[in-house]
Design a protein around this motif. Structure first.
Motif, PDB file in Angstrom:
ATOM      1  N   LEU A 138      63.256   1.386   4.310  1.00 19.50           N
ATOM      2  CA  LEU A 138      63.135   2.526   3.398  1.00 19.50           C
ATOM      3  C   LEU A 138      61.681   2.744   2.985  1.00 19.50           C
ATOM      4  O   LEU A 138      60.949   1.793   2.705  1.00 19.50           O
ATOM      5  CB  LEU A 138      63.985   2.289   2.145  1.00 19.50           C
ATOM      6  N   THR A 139      61.282   4.011   2.931  1.00 21.17           N
ATOM      7  CA  THR A 139      60.011   4.419   2.341  1.00 21.17           C
ATOM      8  C   THR A 139      60.313   5.213   1.078  1.00 21.17           C
ATOM      9  O   THR A 139      61.287   5.971   1.030  1.00 21.17           O
ATOM     10  CB  THR A 139      59.197   5.285   3.320  1.00 21.17           C
ATOM     11  N   VAL A 140      59.497   5.034   0.046  1.00 19.63           N
ATOM     12  CA  VAL A 140      59.674   5.750  -1.217  1.00 19.63           C
ATOM     13  C   VAL A 140      58.424   6.570  -1.495  1.00 19.63           C
ATOM     14  O   VAL A 140      57.307   6.038  -1.475  1.00 19.63           O
ATOM     15  CB  VAL A 140      59.942   4.780  -2.386  1.00 19.63           C
ATOM     16  N   TRP A 141      58.619   7.858  -1.740  1.00 23.31           N
ATOM     17  CA  TRP A 141      57.532   8.736  -2.172  1.00 23.31           C
ATOM     18  C   TRP A 141      57.725   9.036  -3.649  1.00 23.31           C
ATOM     19  O   TRP A 141      58.771   9.584  -4.047  1.00 23.31           O
ATOM     20  CB  TRP A 141      57.529  10.040  -1.379  1.00 23.31           C
ATOM     21  N   LEU A 142      56.733   8.688  -4.453  1.00 20.06           N
ATOM     22  CA  LEU A 142      56.748   8.987  -5.886  1.00 20.06           C
ATOM     23  C   LEU A 142      55.925  10.253  -6.116  1.00 20.06           C
ATOM     24  O   LEU A 142      54.701  10.244  -5.991  1.00 20.06           O
ATOM     25  CB  LEU A 142      56.158   7.824  -6.678  1.00 20.06           C
ATOM     26  N   PHE A 143      56.595  11.343  -6.429  1.00 18.88           N
ATOM     27  CA  PHE A 143      55.925  12.628  -6.617  1.00 18.88           C
ATOM     28  C   PHE A 143      55.359  12.707  -8.031  1.00 18.88           C
ATOM     29  O   PHE A 143      56.051  12.420  -9.010  1.00 18.88           O
ATOM     30  CB  PHE A 143      56.903  13.775  -6.375  1.00 18.88           C
ATOM     31  N   ALA A 144      54.102  13.115  -8.121  1.00 21.00           N
ATOM     32  CA  ALA A 144      53.424  13.229  -9.411  1.00 21.00           C
ATOM     33  C   ALA A 144      52.803  14.609  -9.529  1.00 21.00           C
ATOM     34  O   ALA A 144      51.972  15.000  -8.705  1.00 21.00           O
ATOM     35  CB  ALA A 144      52.348  12.153  -9.550  1.00 21.00           C
ATOM     36  N   GLY A 145      53.216  15.343 -10.548  1.00 19.92           N
ATOM     37  CA  GLY A 145      52.577  16.610 -10.845  1.00 19.92           C
ATOM     38  C   GLY A 145      51.291  16.382 -11.619  1.00 19.92           C
ATOM     39  O   GLY A 145      50.906  15.238 -11.909  1.00 19.92           O
ATOM     40  N   PRO A 146      50.591  17.454 -11.987  1.00 22.83           N
ATOM     41  CA  PRO A 146      49.350  17.306 -12.758  1.00 22.83           C
ATOM     42  C   PRO A 146      49.588  16.521 -14.044  1.00 22.83           C
ATOM     43  O   PRO A 146      50.508  16.803 -14.810  1.00 22.83           O
ATOM     44  CB  PRO A 146      48.959  18.762 -13.060  1.00 22.83           C
ATOM     45  N   GLY A 147      48.771  15.486 -14.253  1.00 25.81           N
ATOM     46  CA  GLY A 147      48.907  14.652 -15.436  1.00 25.81           C
ATOM     47  C   GLY A 147      49.940  13.549 -15.320  1.00 25.81           C
ATOM     48  O   GLY A 147      50.098  12.754 -16.259  1.00 25.81           O
ATOM     49  N   GLU A 148      50.635  13.464 -14.191  1.00 24.70           N
ATOM     50  CA  GLU A 148      51.678  12.448 -14.011  1.00 24.70           C
ATOM     51  C   GLU A 148      51.245  11.321 -13.075  1.00 24.70           C
ATOM     52  O   GLU A 148      52.029  10.417 -12.781  1.00 24.70           O
ATOM     53  CB  GLU A 148      52.948  13.099 -13.457  1.00 24.70           C
ATOM     54  N   GLU A 149      49.999  11.363 -12.617  1.00 26.84           N
ATOM     55  CA  GLU A 149      49.544  10.383 -11.628  1.00 26.84           C
ATOM     56  C   GLU A 149      49.607   8.956 -12.169  1.00 26.84           C
ATOM     57  O   GLU A 149      50.022   8.026 -11.456  1.00 26.84           O
ATOM     58  CB  GLU A 149      48.111  10.718 -11.188  1.00 26.84           C
ATOM     59  N   GLU A 150      49.196   8.764 -13.417  1.00 29.46           N
ATOM     60  CA  GLU A 150      49.210   7.413 -13.993  1.00 29.46           C
ATOM     61  C   GLU A 150      50.641   6.899 -14.140  1.00 29.46           C
ATOM     62  O   GLU A 150      50.915   5.717 -13.894  1.00 29.46           O
ATOM     63  CB  GLU A 150      48.508   7.430 -15.352  1.00 29.46           C
ATOM     64  N   LEU A 151      51.549   7.775 -14.538  1.00 31.12           N
ATOM     65  CA  LEU A 151      52.960   7.394 -14.642  1.00 31.12           C
ATOM     66  C   LEU A 151      53.484   6.916 -13.296  1.00 31.12           C
ATOM     67  O   LEU A 151      54.114   5.845 -13.197  1.00 31.12           O
ATOM     68  CB  LEU A 151      53.773   8.592 -15.132  1.00 31.12           C
ATOM     69  N   ALA A 152      53.232   7.680 -12.236  1.00 30.31           N
ATOM     70  CA  ALA A 152      53.724   7.314 -10.909  1.00 30.31           C
ATOM     71  C   ALA A 152      53.065   6.035 -10.408  1.00 30.31           C
ATOM     72  O   ALA A 152      53.724   5.167  -9.822  1.00 30.31           O
ATOM     73  CB  ALA A 152      53.484   8.466  -9.934  1.00 30.31           C
ATOM     74  N   ALA A 153      51.751   5.902 -10.648  1.00 31.52           N
ATOM     75  CA  ALA A 153      51.043   4.704 -10.193  1.00 31.52           C
ATOM     76  C   ALA A 153      51.568   3.460 -10.892  1.00 31.52           C
ATOM     77  O   ALA A 153      51.671   2.383 -10.279  1.00 31.52           O
ATOM     78  CB  ALA A 153      49.548   4.866 -10.432  1.00 31.52           C
ATOM     79  N   GLY A 154      51.915   3.572 -12.167  1.00 29.01           N
ATOM     80  CA  GLY A 154      52.466   2.430 -12.887  1.00 29.01           C
ATOM     81  C   GLY A 154      53.803   1.989 -12.330  1.00 29.01           C
ATOM     82  O   GLY A 154      54.103   0.790 -12.266  1.00 29.01           O
ATOM     83  N   ILE A 155      54.624   2.940 -11.922  1.00 27.39           N
ATOM     84  CA  ILE A 155      55.918   2.602 -11.324  1.00 27.39           C
ATOM     85  C   ILE A 155      55.720   1.940  -9.966  1.00 27.39           C
ATOM     86  O   ILE A 155      56.408   0.978  -9.610  1.00 27.39           O
ATOM     87  CB  ILE A 155      56.784   3.866 -11.199  1.00 27.39           C
ATOM     88  N   ALA A 156      54.746   2.428  -9.201  1.00 26.67           N
ATOM     89  CA  ALA A 156      54.522   1.924  -7.842  1.00 26.67           C
ATOM     90  C   ALA A 156      53.825   0.572  -7.810  1.00 26.67           C
ATOM     91  O   ALA A 156      53.925  -0.158  -6.809  1.00 26.67           O
ATOM     92  CB  ALA A 156      53.694   2.938  -7.056  1.00 26.67           C
ATOM     93  N   ALA A 157      53.128   0.209  -8.884  1.00 30.07           N
ATOM     94  CA  ALA A 157      52.272  -0.985  -8.877  1.00 30.07           C
ATOM     95  C   ALA A 157      53.050  -2.234  -8.477  1.00 30.07           C
ATOM     96  O   ALA A 157      54.085  -2.561  -9.062  1.00 30.07           O
ATOM     97  CB  ALA A 157      51.646  -1.178 -10.256  1.00 30.07           C
TER      98      ALA A 157
END
Length: 341
Positions: free
Chosen positions: A202-221
């Motif tokens: 499985l591959t997971v893509w975490l989509f981040a809109g403007p201002g959501e990059e830090e939220l997505a990066a924290g989940i992916a870390a």
């Protein structure tokens, strides 16, 4: 000026869609119904963000798009549209003002049980009562009575991508308390971890809109190379990437509706908002069981968003990763490309 089409056709119809991305997508079936009823009409869709113009160009009805700005309003008003439709929800006098400035001969809008701001008298020549139905049907009622509801669609070709591929959108707008719609980031992280353990390759893509990059990066870390943050793409490219996903999990957001509109099996996570209004078309809406106060943003009192009285948002905290995984797992199977010709 951007998106203003030349005059032409026996009828000139205008859809005023000045809300967010999800609302624009939920208005697409009404635009398509107007095209079917008036095949020779010149139809314009007015939006408030430049980023939305290419998406309107992907509507199956093949209409023109216009951007809300002073020069465009003046040019459109000079066109003397036969009918304008102010799309749902427009429970705000600012929508009335734009409708009046554009000055169509017939102006169709909704009659709301609760007004957020003072009404501008005489704005609409025909009003349709807000009904206890979903947003697609609210907009169809503007075009005519008895129209069959259809799912929103966009003409999009899927981008190349691995399979199986799980798309996740952990964000949402934060304006006007809409950040309260977000499922906890820790729950998203647990869901992604479970999916990686259970589904080989499985591959997971975490989509981040403007201002959501830090939220997505924290989940992916720390979750490894099979988890990628998708950010900074134009909306049409985002739609193509969503179309490549095997399944998408998202909060009640514009990207949730975008995923559903391109035909991807979509699981929407709902807390304060009512899935009776905005469930993903053709997808699944999940709510936490046993939370008596949810949904607390009323279906009919559009625009009323009371603050949450709980220290924790019980309606979202109590929707567990295990419950969401039980809905997602059977959907992580390949689905045929659903691009609209």
């Amino acid at each position: 000026m951007d998106g203003v089409p030349p005059a032409g056709g026996s009828e000139r119809l205008l859809f005023i869609c000045l809300q967010g991305l999800g609302n624009l997508i939920l208005a697409e079936p009404a635009v398509r119904a107007a095209r079917e009823r008036h095949p020779g009409a010149a139809i314009t869709v007015l939006v408030r963000r430049r980023a939305y113009l290419p998406l309107v160009a992907r509507f199956p009805a093949r209409v023109e798009a216009a951007l809300l700005e002073p020069a465009t309003v003046a040019r459109l008003a000079a066109r003397r549209f036969h009918v304008s439709y102010t799309c749902f929800p427009a429970n705000d006098a600012r929508f009335d003002l734009v409708t009046r400035l554009l000055g169509a001969r017939e102006r169709v809008g909704h009659r709301y049980p609760l007004r957020k701001r003072l009404r501008l008298p005489g704005t609409y020549t025909r009003e349709v009562a807000v009904a206890p139905v979903d947003d697609v049907r609210q907009n169809l009622a503007l075009v005519g009575e008895g129209l069959a509801a259809t799912a929103p669609r966009l003409r999009v070709e899927p981008a190349p991508g691995p399979a199986p591929l799980l798309g996740i959108h952990p964000g949402s707008s934060t304006a006007r308390r809409m950040g309260l719609k977000r499922w906890p980031a820790g729950h998203f992280r647990a869901l992604v971890g479970r999916a990686l353990e259970e589904v080989a390759g499985l591959t997971v893509w975490l989509f981040a809109g403007p201002g959501e990059e830090e939220l997505a990066a924290g989940i992916a870390a720390g979750l490894g190379p099979r988890v990628e943050v998708i950010a900074g793409h134009p909306l049409v490219e985002v739609a193509e990437l969503l179309a490549a996903c095997t399944c998408v999990v998202a909060n009640d957001s514009g990207l949730m509706h975008l995923a559903a509109a391109v035909g991807t099996p979509t699981v929407g996570l709902f807390g304060p908002t009512d899935p009776a209004r905005t469930a993903p078309a053709g997808g699944l809406a999940l709510q936490a069981p046993g939370v008596a106060c949810a949904p607390c943003w009323p279906l009919l009192d559009v625009g009323r968003r009371p603050p949450c009285p709980h220290e924790e948002r019980l309606c979202l905290v109590r929707l567990t990763p295990d419950q969401v995984w039980a809905a997602v797992a059977p959907r992580l199977v390949p689905h045929p490309a659903a691009a609209v010709a």
